[in-house]
Design an enzyme around this catalytic site. Structure first.
Site, mmCIF file in Angstrom:
data_model
loop_
_atom_site.group_PDB
_atom_site.id
_atom_site.type_symbol
_atom_site.label_atom_id
_atom_site.label_comp_id
_atom_site.label_asym_id
_atom_site.label_seq_id
_atom_site.Cartn_x
_atom_site.Cartn_y
_atom_site.Cartn_z
ATOM 1 N N HIS A 49 0.821 -1.221 0.000
ATOM 2 C CA HIS A 49 0.000 0.000 0.000
ATOM 3 C C HIS A 49 0.857 1.275 0.000
ATOM 4 O O HIS A 49 0.772 2.075 -0.931
ATOM 5 C CB HIS A 49 -1.008 -0.045 1.151
ATOM 6 C CG HIS A 49 -1.684 1.258 1.427
ATOM 7 N ND1 HIS A 49 -2.469 1.903 0.485
ATOM 8 C CD2 HIS A 49 -1.673 2.070 2.513
ATOM 9 C CE1 HIS A 49 -2.921 3.037 0.999
ATOM 10 N NE2 HIS A 49 -2.446 3.160 2.222
ATOM 11 N N HIS A 73 3.740 6.770 5.483
ATOM 12 C CA HIS A 73 2.544 7.480 5.956
ATOM 13 C C HIS A 73 1.699 6.708 6.968
ATOM 14 O O HIS A 73 0.964 7.321 7.734
ATOM 15 C CB HIS A 73 1.676 7.970 4.787
ATOM 16 C CG HIS A 73 0.766 6.935 4.202
ATOM 17 N ND1 HIS A 73 1.147 6.132 3.158
ATOM 18 C CD2 HIS A 73 -0.501 6.571 4.512
ATOM 19 C CE1 HIS A 73 0.135 5.325 2.854
ATOM 20 N NE2 HIS A 73 -0.867 5.570 3.648
ATOM 21 N N GLU A 77 0.783 5.441 12.804
ATOM 22 C CA GLU A 77 -0.487 4.940 13.282
ATOM 23 C C GLU A 77 -0.435 3.441 13.574
ATOM 24 O O GLU A 77 -1.000 2.971 14.540
ATOM 25 C CB GLU A 77 -1.584 5.234 12.257
ATOM 26 C CG GLU A 77 -2.956 5.006 12.850
ATOM 27 C CD GLU A 77 -4.077 5.407 11.909
ATOM 28 O OE1 GLU A 77 -3.772 5.825 10.778
ATOM 29 O OE2 GLU A 77 -5.232 5.287 12.318
ATOM 30 N N ASP A 78 0.243 2.688 12.713
ATOM 31 C CA ASP A 78 0.131 1.228 12.777
ATOM 32 C C ASP A 78 1.360 0.514 13.329
ATOM 33 O O ASP A 78 1.384 -0.706 13.404
ATOM 34 C CB ASP A 78 -0.142 0.646 11.376
ATOM 35 C CG ASP A 78 -1.449 1.165 10.795
ATOM 36 O OD1 ASP A 78 -2.286 1.610 11.592
ATOM 37 O OD2 ASP A 78 -1.619 1.135 9.568
ATOM 38 N N ASP A 140 -3.164 8.466 -1.105
ATOM 39 C CA ASP A 140 -3.590 7.393 -0.212
ATOM 40 C C ASP A 140 -5.017 6.964 -0.563
ATOM 41 O O ASP A 140 -5.316 5.781 -0.738
ATOM 42 C CB ASP A 140 -3.516 7.933 1.231
ATOM 43 C CG ASP A 140 -3.983 6.932 2.274
ATOM 44 O OD1 ASP A 140 -3.625 5.751 2.155
ATOM 45 O OD2 ASP A 140 -4.699 7.349 3.214
ATOM 46 N N ASP A 259 -17.458 17.734 -25.950
ATOM 47 C CA ASP A 259 -16.075 17.413 -25.604
ATOM 48 C C ASP A 259 -15.900 15.924 -25.308
ATOM 49 O O ASP A 259 -15.021 15.514 -24.559
ATOM 50 C CB ASP A 259 -15.595 18.257 -24.416
ATOM 51 C CG ASP A 259 -16.479 18.055 -23.191
ATOM 52 O OD1 ASP A 259 -17.559 17.436 -23.312
ATOM 53 O OD2 ASP A 259 -16.084 18.529 -22.113
HETATM 54 MN MN MN Z 1 -2.848 4.578 3.988
#
Ligand code: MN
Length: 479
Positions: A49, A73, A77-78, A140, A259
């Site tokens: 990811h 990123h 958090e993880d 993300d 268009d």
């Molecule tokens: Mn993410």
């Protein structure tokens, strides 16, 4: 799609920034190590990811701090990593970016509702600190939308709605058209799977049927430009699926969408844009009212190009978009094109331009200042910014962006407080209109002021759409 590898990312970075490949490699190993043992719902190792997010950013030619932050990123958090660790291993900039992205996802409030509004507010306002945080968040979201098939149907719909609500408008406002159109198509795919499939099939058929027409025109225009020694590049494009969907919903017939088919013609300078325009008109009849000069009247998100729809080969309407190579970078990537155009100084230019040239930015700051309550803030942003907009002209021909339903009062305050406070009425196009006249797209507006005027009455509050106008009226009447 083939599975993306670290080598793909490094090659991409090497294309435009060969000196900084090693730090990117280091960020990858660092993140891979931390995410060891974690997996995506697809069953892939988690690192796939952040790797994809970094690749989307590298595709925009992002600076190294942004790419590293893309790789890192989700580590705060993880995993066990701290902001200080990242600052120590990389630098403070990277640590701040990762921290910014993390804070967007990690607010802790008692009720789920409040958390959502607070979070949405964080995402929207982080643009004011460092627009790169929002760009990482967009990358993300884009990768999460691309891999949405592994989530439950409920989650798919929820994510698709949130994407249309918040991320599509944000991408539009910074001019990141590529990301915006892909997010739109992916959202449609999960919100209305059947409609999506049907239009996807129509689109494929159109592309096959129009192949001859577009190839012929491409060849003709190519020859015309070669004869005049104009350096150029031409690309073929069909409108995105969501774009077609919207037109069909409005009742248009497919081949009348002016268009639907486009040729993008990039040339080396502005003078040659206009020469190219002349050459095309000499060969194909233009539809007069579909001609747009966005070079000297740029869109409020800084998009610049000439548009002209012509009667092409095989009785098909074909839009041609003519612009310089630099304008084309802005057309695809918006504000983030500065990474490529400005190189080292890009970060500052981006933030400065955002402040001075992008009209939505001032409105955003205003709304953020006035609304303390998160729910009201989100509501107002949606009503005032993430909504249908109109564009009107000042007497000098500058373009002013306003929410649909805005009146002469909103217009006056958007231009200057003094104009609002001494407003009497206005001349719209060539007619005198009252202050509460609801403006329409392309109106030319000249306000009439009088320093002896009564000033803004309290009743005006009900006749405005914008936060700034409302605040100014209230402030005036307090005095
Ligand atoms: Mn993410």
């Amino acid at each position: 799609m083939e599975k993306l590898t670290l080598e793909d990312l490094l090659l991409k970075v090497e294309e435009y920034n060969p000196l900084e490949v090693e730090i990117v490699r280091k960020a990858y190993s660092y993140a891979e190590n931390l995410h060891q043992g974690q997996f995506r719902q697809s069953g892939e190792p988690y690192i796939s990811h952040p790797l994809n997010v970094a690749y989307i950013l590298a595709d925009m030619h992002a600076d190294k701090d942004t790419i590293c932050a893309g790789l890192l990123h989700d580590t705060l958090e993880d995993t066990e990593a701290t902001k200080e660790d990242i600052a120590f291993e990389f630098n403070k900039e990277t640590a701040n970016l990762v921290d910014g992205v993390t804070k967007l996802a990690k607010m802790n409030f008692s009720s789920k509702e409040e958390q959502n509004f607070a979070n949405t507010r964080k995402i929207i306002t982080s643009i004011t600190n460092d627009v790169r945080i929002v760009i990482i968040k967009l990358a993300d979201r884009l990768h999460n939308m691309r891999t949405l098939e592994f989530k439950s149907e409920f989650k798919q719909k929820e994510n698709a709605m949130e994407t249309m609500d918040i991320f599509v408008p944000l991408a539009y406002y910074i001019g990141a058209y590529r990301i915006k159109s892909e997010l739109e198509d992916l959202s449609l795919k999960y919100l209305y799977p059947e409609k999506y499939k049907r239009i996807e099939e129509i689109k494929t058929k159109i592309e096959m049927d129009s192949n001859h027409c577009l190839e012929e025109m491409l060849k003709t225009i190519n020859d015309l430009l070669k004869c005049q020694n104009i350096p150029h590049e031409i690309k073929v494009r069909t409108k995105n699926i969501y774009g077609i969907y919207k037109r069909l919903e409005q009742g248009h017939k497919i081949y009348d969408i002016h268009d639907l088919l486009s040729l993008k013609i990039m040339v080396d300078n502005i003078a040659n844009c206009y020469q190219t325009l002349g050459l095309i008109h000499s060969k194909y009849h233009p539809i007069n009212d579909k001609f747009k000069d966005y070079i000297y009247n740029p869109k409020t998100n800084m998009y610049r190009s000439l548009h002209t729809t012509v009667f092409g080969e095989d009785e098909r309407l074909v839009q041609t978009q003519i612009r310089t190579f630099d304008m084309d970078k802005v057309a695809s990537f918006g504000l983030t094109a500065y990474w490529d155009i400005e190189k080292g100084n890009a970060r500052n230019v981006m933030q400065e331009d955002l402040k001075n040239k992008y009209q939505f930015f001032k409105s955003l700051i205003e709304i953020n200042r006035i609304f303390a309550d998160n729910q009201e803030f989100v509501h107002q942003v949606k009503a005032e910014l993430f909504t249908d907009k109109i564009y009107v002209y000042t007497p000098k021909g500058d373009i002013v962006e306003l929410p649909k339903g805005a009146t002469v009062i909103d217009y006056a305050y958007k231009i200057h407080t003094d104009l609002g406070n001494t407003l009497v009425d206005a001349i719209v196009n060539d007619k005198r209109e009252p202050v509460d006249y609801v403006l329409k797209n392309k109106d030319r507006v000249r306000v009439i002021t009088d320093t002896m005027s009564y000033g803004p009455r309290n009743e005006w509050i009900d006749k405005v759409q914008t936060t700034k106008a409302r605040r100014k009226i209230i402030e005036f009447n307090k005095k």
